[in-house]
Design an enzyme around this catalytic site. Structure first.
Site, PDB file in Angstrom:
ATOM      1  N   GLY A 104       0.844  -1.209   0.000  1.00  0.00           N
ATOM      2  CA  GLY A 104       0.000   0.000   0.000  1.00  0.00           C
ATOM      3  C   GLY A 104       0.871   1.247   0.000  1.00  0.00           C
ATOM      4  O   GLY A 104       1.831   1.330   0.749  1.00  0.00           O
ATOM      5  N   ARG A 134       1.058  -5.175  -5.264  1.00  0.00           N
ATOM      6  CA  ARG A 134       1.220  -6.355  -4.394  1.00  0.00           C
ATOM      7  C   ARG A 134       1.281  -7.535  -5.346  1.00  0.00           C
ATOM      8  O   ARG A 134       0.315  -7.817  -6.040  1.00  0.00           O
ATOM      9  CB  ARG A 134       0.023  -6.477  -3.443  1.00  0.00           C
ATOM     10  CG  ARG A 134      -0.033  -5.372  -2.394  1.00  0.00           C
ATOM     11  CD  ARG A 134      -1.111  -5.668  -1.354  1.00  0.00           C
ATOM     12  NE  ARG A 134      -1.005  -4.780  -0.208  1.00  0.00           N
ATOM     13  CZ  ARG A 134      -1.823  -3.767   0.052  1.00  0.00           C
ATOM     14  NH1 ARG A 134      -2.836  -3.526  -0.750  1.00  0.00           N
ATOM     15  NH2 ARG A 134      -1.649  -3.014   1.117  1.00  0.00           N
ATOM     16  N   ASP A 169       5.728  -5.197   5.869  1.00  0.00           N
ATOM     17  CA  ASP A 169       6.264  -6.538   6.143  1.00  0.00           C
ATOM     18  C   ASP A 169       6.299  -7.445   4.916  1.00  0.00           C
ATOM     19  O   ASP A 169       7.253  -8.205   4.723  1.00  0.00           O
ATOM     20  CB  ASP A 169       5.534  -7.206   7.317  1.00  0.00           C
ATOM     21  CG  ASP A 169       4.030  -7.216   7.152  1.00  0.00           C
ATOM     22  OD1 ASP A 169       3.527  -6.634   6.166  1.00  0.00           O
ATOM     23  OD2 ASP A 169       3.347  -7.808   8.005  1.00  0.00           O
ATOM     24  N   THR A 222       4.344   2.669   5.488  1.00  0.00           N
ATOM     25  CA  THR A 222       2.948   2.228   5.565  1.00  0.00           C
ATOM     26  C   THR A 222       2.222   3.161   6.520  1.00  0.00           C
ATOM     27  O   THR A 222       2.806   3.567   7.536  1.00  0.00           O
ATOM     28  CB  THR A 222       2.814   0.772   6.070  1.00  0.00           C
ATOM     29  OG1 THR A 222       1.441   0.550   6.479  1.00  0.00           O
ATOM     30  CG2 THR A 222       3.707   0.455   7.256  1.00  0.00           C
ATOM     31  N   ASP A 224       0.009   2.302   8.453  1.00  0.00           N
ATOM     32  CA  ASP A 224      -0.477   1.528   9.607  1.00  0.00           C
ATOM     33  C   ASP A 224       0.375   1.661  10.874  1.00  0.00           C
ATOM     34  O   ASP A 224      -0.095   1.361  11.962  1.00  0.00           O
ATOM     35  CB  ASP A 224      -0.571   0.042   9.243  1.00  0.00           C
ATOM     36  CG  ASP A 224      -1.611  -0.217   8.161  1.00  0.00           C
ATOM     37  OD1 ASP A 224      -2.521   0.630   8.014  1.00  0.00           O
ATOM     38  OD2 ASP A 224      -1.511  -1.239   7.467  1.00  0.00           O
ATOM     39  N   ASP A 268       2.635  -0.255  11.996  1.00  0.00           N
ATOM     40  CA  ASP A 268       2.621  -1.535  12.724  1.00  0.00           C
ATOM     41  C   ASP A 268       3.887  -2.356  12.489  1.00  0.00           C
ATOM     42  O   ASP A 268       3.856  -3.581  12.557  1.00  0.00           O
ATOM     43  CB  ASP A 268       1.392  -2.354  12.303  1.00  0.00           C
ATOM     44  CG  ASP A 268       1.353  -2.618  10.801  1.00  0.00           C
ATOM     45  OD1 ASP A 268       2.172  -2.035  10.062  1.00  0.00           O
ATOM     46  OD2 ASP A 268       0.508  -3.424  10.370  1.00  0.00           O
ATOM     47  N   ARG A 299     -17.441  16.293  13.393  1.00  0.00           N
ATOM     48  CA  ARG A 299     -17.840  16.779  14.718  1.00  0.00           C
ATOM     49  C   ARG A 299     -18.802  17.967  14.608  1.00  0.00           C
ATOM     50  O   ARG A 299     -19.793  18.059  15.347  1.00  0.00           O
ATOM     51  CB  ARG A 299     -16.596  17.190  15.510  1.00  0.00           C
ATOM     52  CG  ARG A 299     -16.886  17.771  16.872  1.00  0.00           C
ATOM     53  CD  ARG A 299     -15.597  18.180  17.558  1.00  0.00           C
ATOM     54  NE  ARG A 299     -14.819  17.030  17.966  1.00  0.00           N
ATOM     55  CZ  ARG A 299     -15.123  16.253  19.005  1.00  0.00           C
ATOM     56  NH1 ARG A 299     -16.191  16.505  19.735  1.00  0.00           N
ATOM     57  NH2 ARG A 299     -14.371  15.226  19.322  1.00  0.00           N
ATOM     58  N   ARG A 301      -6.284  -2.977   9.350  1.00  0.00           N
ATOM     59  CA  ARG A 301      -6.879  -4.317   9.251  1.00  0.00           C
ATOM     60  C   ARG A 301      -6.536  -5.173  10.447  1.00  0.00           C
ATOM     61  O   ARG A 301      -7.319  -5.965  10.913  1.00  0.00           O
ATOM     62  CB  ARG A 301      -6.347  -5.029   7.994  1.00  0.00           C
ATOM     63  CG  ARG A 301      -7.175  -4.772   6.788  1.00  0.00           C
ATOM     64  CD  ARG A 301      -6.687  -5.590   5.634  1.00  0.00           C
ATOM     65  NE  ARG A 301      -5.332  -5.193   5.247  1.00  0.00           N
ATOM     66  CZ  ARG A 301      -4.840  -5.329   4.030  1.00  0.00           C
ATOM     67  NH1 ARG A 301      -5.584  -5.847   3.094  1.00  0.00           N
ATOM     68  NH2 ARG A 301      -3.607  -4.967   3.743  1.00  0.00           N
ATOM     69  N   SER A 339     -24.044  14.612  21.498  1.00  0.00           N
ATOM     70  CA  SER A 339     -23.412  14.052  20.301  1.00  0.00           C
ATOM     71  C   SER A 339     -22.104  13.396  20.702  1.00  0.00           C
ATOM     72  O   SER A 339     -21.490  13.803  21.694  1.00  0.00           O
ATOM     73  CB  SER A 339     -23.137  15.155  19.274  1.00  0.00           C
ATOM     74  OG  SER A 339     -22.147  16.032  19.771  1.00  0.00           O
ATOM     75  N   GLU A 356     -10.999  -0.594  10.797  1.00  0.00           N
ATOM     76  CA  GLU A 356     -11.686  -1.475   9.839  1.00  0.00           C
ATOM     77  C   GLU A 356     -11.580  -2.958  10.192  1.00  0.00           C
ATOM     78  O   GLU A 356     -12.480  -3.739   9.911  1.00  0.00           O
ATOM     79  CB  GLU A 356     -11.164  -1.248   8.414  1.00  0.00           C
ATOM     80  CG  GLU A 356      -9.678  -1.572   8.302  1.00  0.00           C
ATOM     81  CD  GLU A 356      -9.090  -1.419   6.909  1.00  0.00           C
ATOM     82  OE1 GLU A 356      -9.822  -1.503   5.918  1.00  0.00           O
ATOM     83  OE2 GLU A 356      -7.863  -1.217   6.837  1.00  0.00           O
ATOM     84  N   GLN A 382      -7.292   8.370   3.556  1.00  0.00           N
ATOM     85  CA  GLN A 382      -6.189   8.394   4.533  1.00  0.00           C
ATOM     86  C   GLN A 382      -4.842   8.087   3.902  1.00  0.00           C
ATOM     87  O   GLN A 382      -3.798   8.334   4.488  1.00  0.00           O
ATOM     88  CB  GLN A 382      -6.442   7.348   5.632  1.00  0.00           C
ATOM     89  CG  GLN A 382      -7.657   7.649   6.472  1.00  0.00           C
ATOM     90  CD  GLN A 382      -8.195   6.387   7.140  1.00  0.00           C
ATOM     91  OE1 GLN A 382      -7.873   6.116   8.272  1.00  0.00           O
ATOM     92  NE2 GLN A 382      -9.015   5.630   6.435  1.00  0.00           N
ATOM     93  N   ARG A 383      -4.840   7.484   2.715  1.00  0.00           N
ATOM     94  CA  ARG A 383      -3.569   7.098   2.101  1.00  0.00           C
ATOM     95  C   ARG A 383      -3.003   8.188   1.185  1.00  0.00           C
ATOM     96  O   ARG A 383      -1.827   8.124   0.817  1.00  0.00           O
ATOM     97  CB  ARG A 383      -3.758   5.804   1.299  1.00  0.00           C
ATOM     98  CG  ARG A 383      -3.855   4.558   2.135  1.00  0.00           C
ATOM     99  CD  ARG A 383      -2.741   3.573   1.824  1.00  0.00           C
ATOM    100  NE  ARG A 383      -2.788   3.086   0.475  1.00  0.00           N
ATOM    101  CZ  ARG A 383      -3.287   1.897   0.103  1.00  0.00           C
ATOM    102  NH1 ARG A 383      -3.788   1.087   1.007  1.00  0.00           N
ATOM    103  NH2 ARG A 383      -3.269   1.530  -1.142  1.00  0.00           N
TER     104      ARG A 383
HETATM  105  O1  F6P Z   1      -1.458  -1.418   4.757  1.00  0.00           O
HETATM  106  C1  F6P Z   1      -1.961  -0.189   4.382  1.00  0.00           C
HETATM  107  C2  F6P Z   1      -3.461  -0.265   4.172  1.00  0.00           C
HETATM  108  O2  F6P Z   1      -3.871   1.026   3.812  1.00  0.00           O
HETATM  109  C3  F6P Z   1      -4.284  -0.805   5.337  1.00  0.00           C
HETATM  110  O3  F6P Z   1      -4.514   0.141   6.369  1.00  0.00           O
HETATM  111  C4  F6P Z   1      -5.534  -1.202   4.620  1.00  0.00           C
HETATM  112  O4  F6P Z   1      -6.235  -2.172   5.341  1.00  0.00           O
HETATM  113  C5  F6P Z   1      -5.010  -1.748   3.319  1.00  0.00           C
HETATM  114  O5  F6P Z   1      -3.760  -1.135   3.106  1.00  0.00           O
HETATM  115  C6  F6P Z   1      -5.910  -1.520   2.129  1.00  0.00           C
HETATM  116  O6  F6P Z   1      -5.343  -2.162   1.037  1.00  0.00           O
HETATM  117  P1  F6P Z   1      -5.820  -1.932  -0.463  1.00  0.00           P
HETATM  118  O7  F6P Z   1      -5.344  -0.594  -0.901  1.00  0.00           O
HETATM  119  O8  F6P Z   1      -5.180  -3.037  -1.220  1.00  0.00           O
HETATM  120  O9  F6P Z   1      -7.312  -1.995  -0.454  1.00  0.00           O
END
Ligand code: F6P
Length: 321
Positions: A11, A72, A103, A126, A128, A130, A155, A172, A216, A223, A252-253
């Site tokens: 990603g 990938r 990873d 990444t 994430d 992680d 908000r 994930r 509220s 996810e 977010q990406r």
């Molecule tokens: O690993 C980065 C990430 O953005 C995760 O947070 C997310 O679950 C996943 O990739 C989404 O992957 P794709 O872009 O293949 O849907």
């Protein structure tokens, strides 16, 4: 070290371009030839290479995504795929690889190192956050700022309508993004894969907040823990309070990397080239508490785990009072 290949895989993450720029510029400064490999390991197998000079990475430090593109690759996981990649590496006389990704990317790196002996250094890229062996990965800071910005907007409307809002963020396998953005955006609750969620308990809390005038609230869901739609449905059914949901997804990406991600990526890229020049292989650069850039063996990174500090739940809880 005469020729280094660099690729982005998995990603994409904001700051990958800044890391690429640093690898190219550090390589060029040291008299090392640098080739960009397009679409990760997929492009390596296909021999999709482009020579990179200092000018080829001009004006990309501020750009999201990756100009090399990412993929990938299932084929690269096979011995035949790795043999194809090794042929390209040998034909092109590439003696070092910088792999920007997570990873899965490092697993690929170890495989190609054992196939043809090319030296491999990983850069954690990444959103994430992680990856063991580093406190921060490239892209995390930008992603949480993007998510926080979106939640600030949610908000406003949530407060105007006395509604509960469930916001789904990425993650994930873990809740690093959810927890950090939950703290930063002042969410009332955070649901993450690391901890089972007591939905009835949460609904009772929402009703208790409501009863004492907090009309509220914002609930963040990673996810991998649950779908925002299921959580919103459960809250509506149990509490009868109007609930809406927002899935932030790939927003977010994307986007221009934050200052922190650009600086981190630049340090990582520079350090990765230095490590290759010193003869290192099968390591990943990372940053630790004291902000020193360090190297960890890839095997350790892949075997390790980064655990989220679960005591942060208490902070979220106190802030919700
Ligand atoms: O690993 C980065 C990430 O953005 C995760 O947070 C997310 O679950 C996943 O990739 C989404 O992957 P794709 O872009 O293949 O849907």
């Amino acid at each position: 070290m005469r020729k280094v290949g660099v690729l982005t895989s998995g990603g994409d993450a904001p700051g990958m371009n800044a890391a690429l720029r640093a690898v190219v510029r550090s390589g060029v400064a040291a008299g090392v030839q640098v080739v960009g490999i397009e679409r990760g390991f997929q492009g390596l197998m296909a021999g999709s290479l482009r020579p990179m000079d200092a000018g080829s990475v001009s004006n990309i430090i501020n750009r999201g995504g990756t100009i090399l593109r990412s993929a990938r690759s299932e084929e690269f996981k096979t011995a035949a795929g790795q043999a194809r990649a090794a042929q390209v590496i040998e034909r092109e006389a590439i003696d070092g690889l910088v792999l920007i990704g997570g990873d899965g990317t490092y697993r690929g790196g170890l495989a190609i190192n054992s196939t043809c002996g090319v030296r491999v250094v990983g850069i954690p890229g990444t959103i994430d956050n992680d990856i063991p062996g580093t406190r921060y990965t490239i892209g995390f800071d930008t992603a949480i700022n993007t998510a926080m910005d979106a939640i600030d907007r949610v908000r406003d409307t949530s407060a105007s309508h006395d509604r509960v809002f469930v916001v789904e963020v990425m993650g994930r396998h873990n809740g690093f993004i959810a927890m950090e953005v939950g703290l930063a955006a002042g969410a009332e609750a955070v649901i993450i894969p690391e901890c089972p969620c007591d939905m009835i308990g949460l609904c009772e809390e929402v009703m208790a907040w409501n009863a004492r005038g907090k009309m509220s609230c914002i609930i963040i869901v990673a996810e991998g823990a649950a779908s925002a739609a299921d959580v919103a449905t459960a809250i509506t059914q149990v509490t009868r309070i109007e609930t809406r949901l927002t899935v932030l997804g790939h927003i977010q990406r994307g986007g221009s990397p934050s200052a922190r991600d650009r600086a981190l990526a630049t340090r990582f890229g520079h350090h990765a080239v230095q490590l290759l020049r010193e003869g290192a292989t099968n390591v990943m650069v990372g940053v630790q508490e004291g902000s020193e850039v360090v190297a960890s063996p890839l095997e350790q990174v892949l075997e390790g785990r980064r655990d989220l500090n679960l005591s942060l739940f208490d902070v979220v809880r106190v802030m919700a009072t």
